[in-house]
Design an enzyme around this catalytic site. Structure first.
Site, PDB file in Angstrom:
ATOM      1  N   PRO A  99       0.824  -1.209   0.000  1.00  0.00           N
ATOM      2  CG  PRO A  99      -0.756  -1.568   1.659  1.00  0.00           C
ATOM      3  CD  PRO A  99       0.558  -2.073   1.159  1.00  0.00           C
ATOM      4  CD  GLU A 100       2.093   3.976  -4.436  1.00  0.00           C
ATOM      5  OE1 GLU A 100       2.459   5.155  -4.359  1.00  0.00           O
ATOM      6  OE2 GLU A 100       2.165   3.315  -5.494  1.00  0.00           O
ATOM      7  CE  LYS A 132       5.077   2.998   0.630  1.00  0.00           C
ATOM      8  NZ  LYS A 132       5.785   2.155  -0.339  1.00  0.00           N
ATOM      9  NE  ARG A 189       8.549  -2.184  -5.714  1.00  0.00           N
ATOM     10  CZ  ARG A 189       7.834  -1.430  -4.877  1.00  0.00           C
ATOM     11  NH1 ARG A 189       8.398  -0.939  -3.770  1.00  0.00           N
ATOM     12  NH2 ARG A 189       6.566  -1.169  -5.135  1.00  0.00           N
TER      13      ARG A 189
END
Length: 265
Positions: free
Chosen positions: A2-3, A52, A254
């Protein structure tokens, strides 16, 4: 993972549903039993997010620090709740609502000192009113590291994940491989302001929206129920602005997406 906007939405939801009242806290799974016992029945004074990281601040200066990681998720029910199913690390039960947390990277009791130590390691959070963009600029302006990496470095700024990273760089025509020191201050100011606006939209809407209305055309989104993006997960498809094929690479393990024409420099 989740951002940052997701964590801020969770913090606001938990504050609305549980804040200012005693909360029953347990650990059906058993991995947070001792921590749950310390806060069970205490008043949740405030829920807040830093990037986060989710913080539940209880009376008696006890704090629950939660990091969802890749697999963490809250699931909500009205009271009375059903019997726990699966590996429920944390169960919170208030007057009208309850929530179960499964699969977090971290769920632990922190003191104020530990929270201060955590926050000292983190960069500014664009969603928070107290964020200082100059704190991030000091690191970026001195670094030879690619801006695409710096935006994902939690020591530089927090809450920005892969989607926001790809989309914000496209919106400002910045090549993700450009060294941080090669950005000028005006570029950083514009990027920061835009990032604040976009992430706040994410908090309000509950989803990431990055396309300007005039560019909202062409092929569909990258997944069912997902909004359109400029470059994220669009490798091999035409750029919505210039028609050039969107490129894909891997940066610091990523996935990275960009347009070689619109983000040439």
């Amino acid at each position: 993972m989740p951002e940052g906007h997701t964590l801020h939405r969770l913090a606001r939801l938990h504050q609305r549903r549980f804040g200012g009242a005693p909360v029953e806290v347990s650990s059906p799974q058993g991995r947070f039993t001792s921590g749950a016992a310390l806060i069970d029945g205490l008043v949740l004074e405030r829920a807040e997010a830093w990037g986060k990281h989710l913080l539940h601040r209880y009376e008696s200066d006890l704090i629950v620090h939660i990091h969802l990681g890749l697999y963490g998720k809250f699931s909500d029910q009205t009271v009375p709740m059903d019997e726990p199913v699966g590996a429920v690390r944390l169960r919170m039960v208030g007057e009208k609502y309850g929530t179960d947390l499964r699969g977090p990277t971290a769920c632990e009791i922190y003191t104020d000192q530990q929270v201060d130590s955590l926050l000292a390691r983190l960069g500014p959070d664009p969603i928070r009113k107290d964020a200082d963009p100059e704190q991030a600029w000091k690191r970026i302006s001195k670094s030879r590291t690619a801006i695409g990496t710096l935006l994902m470095d939690q020591k530089v700024l927090v809450g920005v994940g892969n989607v926001y990273r790809a989309e914000i760089l496209f919106r400002h025509g910045i090549n993700p491989m450009r060294p941080g020191k090669d950005l000028d201050h005006a570029e950083w100011d514009a990027l920061w302001i835009d990032l604040v606006d976009l992430m706040k939209i994410g908090v309000r809407k509950g989803k990431i929206i990055t396309i300007r209305p005039e560019d909202d055309h062409g092929d569909g989104s990258y997944g069912a129920g997902r909004p359109r993006t400029y470059v994220y997960r669009r490798a091999g498809r035409p750029c919505r602005i210039c028609g050039t094929e969107i490129l894909h690479s891997v940066m610091q393990a990523r996935n990275l997406f960009w347009c070689p024409v619109c983000q040439a420099t």
